[in-house]
Enzyme design. Sequence first.
Site, PDB file in Angstrom:
ATOM      1  N   ARG A 208      24.202  32.241  37.778  1.00  0.00           N
ATOM      2  CA  ARG A 208      23.860  31.570  39.037  1.00  0.00           C
ATOM      3  C   ARG A 208      22.511  31.967  39.615  1.00  0.00           C
ATOM      4  O   ARG A 208      22.120  31.441  40.649  1.00  0.00           O
ATOM      5  CB  ARG A 208      24.985  31.789  40.057  1.00  0.00           C
ATOM      6  CG  ARG A 208      26.292  31.194  39.562  1.00  0.00           C
ATOM      7  CD  ARG A 208      27.395  31.170  40.576  1.00  0.00           C
ATOM      8  NE  ARG A 208      28.551  30.499  39.992  1.00  0.00           N
ATOM      9  CZ  ARG A 208      29.562  31.112  39.380  1.00  0.00           C
ATOM     10  NH1 ARG A 208      29.579  32.442  39.302  1.00  0.00           N
ATOM     11  NH2 ARG A 208      30.551  30.427  38.850  1.00  0.00           N
TER      12      ARG A 208
ATOM     13  N   THR B  90      28.129  36.980  36.574  1.00  0.00           N
ATOM     14  CA  THR B  90      27.553  35.637  36.641  1.00  0.00           C
ATOM     15  C   THR B  90      26.735  35.382  37.900  1.00  0.00           C
ATOM     16  O   THR B  90      26.019  34.389  37.975  1.00  0.00           O
ATOM     17  CB  THR B  90      28.674  34.580  36.586  1.00  0.00           C
ATOM     18  OG1 THR B  90      29.613  34.832  37.646  1.00  0.00           O
ATOM     19  CG2 THR B  90      29.406  34.619  35.247  1.00  0.00           C
TER      20      THR B  90
ATOM     21  N   SER C 223      32.665  40.153  37.863  1.00  0.00           N
ATOM     22  CA  SER C 223      33.536  39.024  37.557  1.00  0.00           C
ATOM     23  C   SER C 223      34.656  39.505  36.642  1.00  0.00           C
ATOM     24  O   SER C 223      34.554  40.560  36.022  1.00  0.00           O
ATOM     25  CB  SER C 223      32.735  37.911  36.869  1.00  0.00           C
ATOM     26  OG  SER C 223      31.654  37.484  37.660  1.00  0.00           O
ATOM     27  N   GLY C 224      35.721  38.702  36.553  1.00  0.00           N
ATOM     28  CA  GLY C 224      36.803  39.040  35.637  1.00  0.00           C
ATOM     29  C   GLY C 224      38.172  39.094  36.270  1.00  0.00           C
ATOM     30  O   GLY C 224      39.080  39.726  35.732  1.00  0.00           O
TER      31      GLY C 224
ATOM     32  N   GLU D 283      40.651  37.212  36.372  1.00  0.00           N
ATOM     33  CA  GLU D 283      41.794  36.717  35.603  1.00  0.00           C
ATOM     34  C   GLU D 283      42.210  37.671  34.491  1.00  0.00           C
ATOM     35  O   GLU D 283      43.091  37.354  33.698  1.00  0.00           O
ATOM     36  CB  GLU D 283      41.465  35.347  34.995  1.00  0.00           C
ATOM     37  CG  GLU D 283      41.731  34.182  35.919  1.00  0.00           C
ATOM     38  CD  GLU D 283      40.890  34.214  37.183  1.00  0.00           C
ATOM     39  OE1 GLU D 283      41.486  34.237  38.276  1.00  0.00           O
ATOM     40  OE2 GLU D 283      39.656  34.232  37.098  1.00  0.00           O
TER      41      GLU D 283
ATOM     42  N   ASN E  79      40.897  36.591  43.897  1.00  0.00           N
ATOM     43  CA  ASN E  79      42.354  36.563  43.853  1.00  0.00           C
ATOM     44  C   ASN E  79      42.938  37.887  43.382  1.00  0.00           C
ATOM     45  O   ASN E  79      42.343  38.598  42.581  1.00  0.00           O
ATOM     46  CB  ASN E  79      42.827  35.452  42.915  1.00  0.00           C
ATOM     47  CG  ASN E  79      42.253  35.592  41.516  1.00  0.00           C
ATOM     48  OD1 ASN E  79      41.104  35.224  41.284  1.00  0.00           O
ATOM     49  ND2 ASN E  79      43.029  36.124  40.582  1.00  0.00           N
TER      50      ASN E  79
ATOM     51  N   ASP F 141      46.033  31.379  43.631  1.00  0.00           N
ATOM     52  CA  ASP F 141      44.654  31.599  43.186  1.00  0.00           C
ATOM     53  C   ASP F 141      43.656  31.025  44.188  1.00  0.00           C
ATOM     54  O   ASP F 141      42.656  30.420  43.816  1.00  0.00           O
ATOM     55  CB  ASP F 141      44.402  31.007  41.800  1.00  0.00           C
ATOM     56  CG  ASP F 141      43.018  31.384  41.262  1.00  0.00           C
ATOM     57  OD1 ASP F 141      42.575  32.518  41.509  1.00  0.00           O
ATOM     58  OD2 ASP F 141      42.364  30.545  40.606  1.00  0.00           O
TER      59      ASP F 141
ATOM     60  N   ASP G  62      41.768  32.796  45.885  1.00  0.00           N
ATOM     61  CA  ASP G  62      40.565  33.614  45.864  1.00  0.00           C
ATOM     62  C   ASP G  62      40.158  33.926  47.304  1.00  0.00           C
ATOM     63  O   ASP G  62      40.889  33.716  48.236  1.00  0.00           O
ATOM     64  CB  ASP G  62      39.454  32.865  45.121  1.00  0.00           C
ATOM     65  CG  ASP G  62      38.767  33.695  44.062  1.00  0.00           C
ATOM     66  OD1 ASP G  62      38.169  34.713  44.446  1.00  0.00           O
ATOM     67  OD2 ASP G  62      38.827  33.345  42.882  1.00  0.00           O
TER      68      ASP G  62
ATOM     69  N   TRP H 147      30.371  19.977  42.514  1.00  0.00           N
ATOM     70  CA  TRP H 147      30.292  21.344  41.990  1.00  0.00           C
ATOM     71  C   TRP H 147      28.895  21.934  42.167  1.00  0.00           C
ATOM     72  O   TRP H 147      28.597  23.012  41.671  1.00  0.00           O
ATOM     73  CB  TRP H 147      30.679  21.354  40.512  1.00  0.00           C
ATOM     74  CG  TRP H 147      31.387  22.584  40.080  1.00  0.00           C
ATOM     75  CD1 TRP H 147      30.913  23.554  39.239  1.00  0.00           C
ATOM     76  CD2 TRP H 147      32.710  22.999  40.446  1.00  0.00           C
ATOM     77  NE1 TRP H 147      31.846  24.545  39.062  1.00  0.00           N
ATOM     78  CE2 TRP H 147      32.972  24.224  39.792  1.00  0.00           C
ATOM     79  CE3 TRP H 147      33.702  22.465  41.269  1.00  0.00           C
ATOM     80  CZ2 TRP H 147      34.175  24.917  39.936  1.00  0.00           C
ATOM     81  CZ3 TRP H 147      34.897  23.143  41.400  1.00  0.00           C
ATOM     82  CH2 TRP H 147      35.120  24.350  40.741  1.00  0.00           C
TER      83      TRP H 147
END
Length: 587
Positions: A136, A180, A195-196, A198, A275, A317, A319, A490
């Site tokens: 990003r 990211t 990040s991560g 999940e 989340n 989820d 978040d 998006w």
Amino acid sequence: MRMRNHFLTAVGLAALSVGLALPAIAEVTEQDILNDAKTTDDVVTYGLGPQAQRFSPIKTLNRDNIKGLVPAWSFSFGGEKQRGQESQALVKDGVLYVTGSYSRLYAVDARTGEKKWEYNARLPEGILPCCDVVNRGAALYKDKVYFGTLDAKLVALDQKTGKVVWRKDIDDFKSGYSYTAAPMIVKGKIITGVSGGEFGVVGRVEARDAETGEVVWKRPVIEGHMGELNGKPSTMTGKANESWPGDTWKFGGGATWLGGTYDPELNLIYFGTGNPGPWNSALRPGDNKWSASRLAINPDNGEIVWGFQTTPHDGWDYDGVNEFVPFDMQKDGKTVKAGATADRNGFFYVLDRTNGAFLSATPFVSNINWAKGIDENGRPIYDDANRPGDPAKSEDGKKGKSVYATPGFLGGKNWNPIAYSPDTRLFYVPSNEWGMDIWNEPVNYKKGAAYLGAGFTIKPTFEDHIGSLKAIDPATKKVVWEYKNKAPLWAGVLTTAGNLVFTGTPEGFLKAFDAKTGEEVWKFQVGTGVVASPITWEQDGEQWIGVAAGWGGAVPLWGGEVAKTTAGINQGGSFWAFRLPKALASR
């Protein structure tokens, strides 16, 4: 996760940094960063200022002359690497810096589009990005440019040459960590998250010395984990097991994957947290702090000053990572130091940014049913009939009661940033109207494996549109205008003093709207979906607009039925620059 493996095998090329030498570039100073929202020649921060209001004071371009906005150049990211291009570019002294998918970074002549240099990260087999191989953006400070990679590394490059100055591990990508977001520079430190979420990681915010890359402090966001300051343990986040049962806090999620904002007057950085893990909320009774929250952190020592949890005990989820944007609001004749966030749970929150006190929460998408509302303290009033059931209580023990919940897990708003105009006093929110069938399943933590414990199918709420760009008045809590888009939105949003709002669509258009009325006043087809954040700057006395293009991101990977609306969109990888010629500026 199986949906993404087919493109991860392409990763693994050796790092490469090649290109042409650049002319002298003035160093980016602390003052440059703090003044980024006011200056017009450069864009040196993610969000067009530390507060990330994404408002530009340039007013040359307006609804009357925007028909003269034309393409100046387009730069291809090259190669076979495509997927989603979610980067916001930076501009300094005539050089544009933009990241691409698969952890690439380019320096480009901002006038001509000629490539100066590029850096391709060495990505190993087995990286675990949840939601496409996106990046990003980067950060500029002094003579370096910084960005993170999908294998959870932070890289500092020489702005002139693209050569590596240092490269540091953020964490172990084999455990599910990745990176990211665009880093943030505060008081000589580079601030990052992880990040991560999940994969059972533990979210944290950390600060490094921008010159050396050495860690100054770390702040885990999940209760029970110990912070770090100058290489030594500092303080624990919360109290162990206060809102997490057993050892669930050890894999509690709360990934800080979107980056932060900064208020220099209060000396606070603001981060959202993701989340909790796993999605199956029956396995972790309690509020699960500080997942799905907004945190204010002291940038000097990493201590949490205040926290506000938007979705305690998240079971959908939802978040909580979306950006918290500082702004000043007039209320009862007084100026309130506020901050706003459009949460994935479908509510638009306004908080006192000095102490996290709850001011308001208003639905910004339709048919919200996971909660009946938000109480006077900012806590959701849950509708338990719409929480996925405990699989342990089902007949076969394998699938809990399925419910239809709105919004869907991709959120009323996902990562794509909002914008705020101090001229109109409106927020511009790229939202989506969808719901989901969701159910819980048994799951156990395993390093490097998906830690969900849930199944889902996302569905559109309306037949005629999913995407919805809304102008929201934070004082009156009303939607002032709305633009409806067939496919999900998006892309990020940009607003300007020329009374314009810019955003992109999956259908391939960069569009401009009247900031007060929402009337569409301009559009241009770039040939692939736009899922990035536009920028604007002045160059040679002209106003320029720029945006990365390339369809991808979470929607085609996770979108279920709604992904059908984008099935025919081609991937791409490019940056488009537009200019308003001087001769047309006065028309």
